[in-house]
Scaffold this motif. Sequence first.
Motif, short mmCIF file in Angstrom:
data_model
loop_
_atom_site.label_atom_id
_atom_site.label_comp_id
_atom_site.label_asym_id
_atom_site.label_seq_id
_atom_site.Cartn_x
_atom_site.Cartn_y
_atom_site.Cartn_z
N PRO A 460 3.13 -1.75 4.24
CA PRO A 460 4.26 -0.86 3.95
C PRO A 460 5.58 -1.57 4.24
O PRO A 460 5.66 -2.45 5.09
N GLN A 464 9.87 2.31 4.41
CA GLN A 464 8.84 3.34 4.43
C GLN A 464 8.46 3.70 5.86
O GLN A 464 8.28 4.88 6.18
N TYR A 499 1.37 5.28 1.67
CA TYR A 499 2.20 4.67 0.61
C TYR A 499 1.28 4.23 -0.52
O TYR A 499 0.06 4.16 -0.37
#
Length: 773
Positions: A460, A464, A499
């Motif tokens: 990620p 994020q 994600y």
Amino acid sequence: MTSICEHINEQHITWSVQGQMIYKDQCTRCFVEAKSENGIQVCLKCFNGGCIEMHSPQHSDQHNHFIVLNIRLYEIEQPQQKVEDINKLVIADIPQLQSETSVICLKCQKILSSPELDGLVQSIKQANSAFQRQAIAQWEHTAQPCEHTLTMEQIPLVEKNLQKCRSCHLSSNLWLCLYCGHVGCGRKMYDGSGGNNHAVDHSKDYQHHLVVKLGTITSDGKGDVYCYKCDDEVIDNFLKEHLANYGIEIEKQVKTEKTIAELTLDANLTLQLSKLIEEGQILDPIFGPEFTGIDNIGNTCYMNSVVQVLFSIPEFQQLYSLDHQFICTALPYNCVLCQISKVNHGLNSGDFSIKKVSKSALDTEGAQKDFYQDGIRLYDFKQLVAKGNQHFLSNHQQDALEYWQLLNSFFQKTEKQFKLQQLSSIFSYDQTTILKCVNCGGHKVNVVKNQEFKVPVEQPTQDQIDLYHIQEKQKYEERIKTMKPEDIKPFQLNDLPEYDTTFEKSLQLLKQGERVDMFCPKCQSLQVFVKQEYFKTFPKYLFVPVIRFVQENWVPKKLNASIKIQQFYDLADFKEPVLQDIDALKEQNVQEYTEDNLQTLMGMGFGENRCKRALIKYKNDVEAAMMFIMESLDDPTQDQPLQQKQQGPQISEEFVEQIVAMGFNQDQARFALSKTDNNLERAMDYIFNHDLELEMKQPQEKQQQKQDQFENQTSKYELFACIVHLGKSVHCGHYVSYIKKNGEWILYNDSKVAKSAEPALNKGYMYIFRRLD
């Protein structure tokens, strides 16, 4: 009914159950259980359990054990429960079972009622089954003495009353304080059962932390001891002395209540959600051949998901048929092949995928019926596979990838032991690892056998992670508004955000390779090398673990990536490339272990030579190598430098020139010398007595055939199965498997099996592809 039978003797009956493993839950050759319509029969000589229809008579004929105890369990009807709020999660009631028994002589075909059998029958009914004994032992395995059992000081007993709670007069689930002899009832359970918390209250008021459950104390000095301060079950090595201070003679104690371990096991075996739910959608269960679920027998979802995938592979189904059971005379719970074929038949025959109607806990008219199946329980199979491995023998959650490796190794040993077809080879392939120097372009090549094509996961982004931290902090601040100050704990975020990424991205990361520092013999200095892995051959089934679990500042975390994955892939980009010999830094060789596996073991703190020896011994199997290292820690010879394998005698250039001077070419001269240990006289004799042209051509032809086979081998694969880890943490979660059958994805969630319109393949932890031949 008669009480007369000539076989009531020691040849057919073992009169004591002390120390015996009693297989009274399930037939040891199939999955018929005591809860089935006719029950099962337990041999009174060796206590083997067999189904009435086939395997009990088979056992009797093979071993001449004629007397059996027929046990049938049936559920007692309970009053329907009214639920006011139908939106609450409904949990199935724990069924109350009653047993029905009869003693039968299979030889005489008589039901026996001899009084001398009554004590043995009663002992068998009261004894824990083989599975219960093993499972309870594993629950108890982790209990240890705590500091309070070692430092406790007892005070004189004021009032001796062990029959009821001093505060509410409850007479069951009583706990004796080991500090002062106070007797209080246990904790109140979620359903209102249990006690009224008076033992806990006493502990808080007087700081008396240790209690023992009355009714669990046995004459051999064991009892259920709990420490409220440590909030855990503990062992009191001085329990006999501590109880004697309160006038309790441990030698006269008889166990009358279930221990925490037994209650925990019961809860794990009976707690069931009433519906099969996937991503918020209720799925319709399916039944029949190849649609049999596996019951969770205590945190075994990791095992269930792996077993479902392996036994859905046609090659496994064909190899492990029931043929062996018809000729095997060993006790089936000790026979590896009997247990494997039992699992294969249980999962794929459809005999145990029986459609049942659940009893609704909602007292409403016209309520939709819920259908379910019991699934099969892998009691003996679990014990055999995990034999000698305390992690997998325990009832704690384990890693499915590690269990896949353990099970694959188990099958390899079984196939060698029984001289069967080496089925585990369907996952095996030749892996070429190329290390290329960034500075000079020179390369090193290693070729090893491998069974896992591990792929990385895109990490990620920091944005994020920061956004996720803000969102979770806001939720935390909302929660603490309604909490008492003493219950509020500091905000702590240990998991990573969810994600999106793709499987193609993972392949790209793998293709980029890994940068490592190594000594370059051409540059004569430490240089950066790019390490890339390729297929030299393509396996029939490609096993692809996804590296979701990572270490961040020595803290294990899970990458909660949603990986978009296609049904078909062509891995031609990973086919071994053709390299120029002039760039080779050394001759290509077949290495006996991978650098990754060596670094994995060394990362655990073991010495390099010790790790190399273990990997060579167990052919690059990390799990087996690690077990060997642990077992040989006291052996200092394991750290000695490895001796280089002798490469054979060096070819003398002088001898080559002498042979060439006689009219032969250099290739012929070197070939003849290599065949005769570099002996000039023998080499000349070899040249004149052998067809060198034919002999030199044969290895080249074999190599060419192997190369042609690889060139013609397809690199195209179809996604066949997927094992998913549900949950954000590495420390907990749940495993399920998806398997593609007849063009449809089927969800296997322990004992629940259903068609899945939208399988959660994006959450895959392990993908299994099938080559499109």
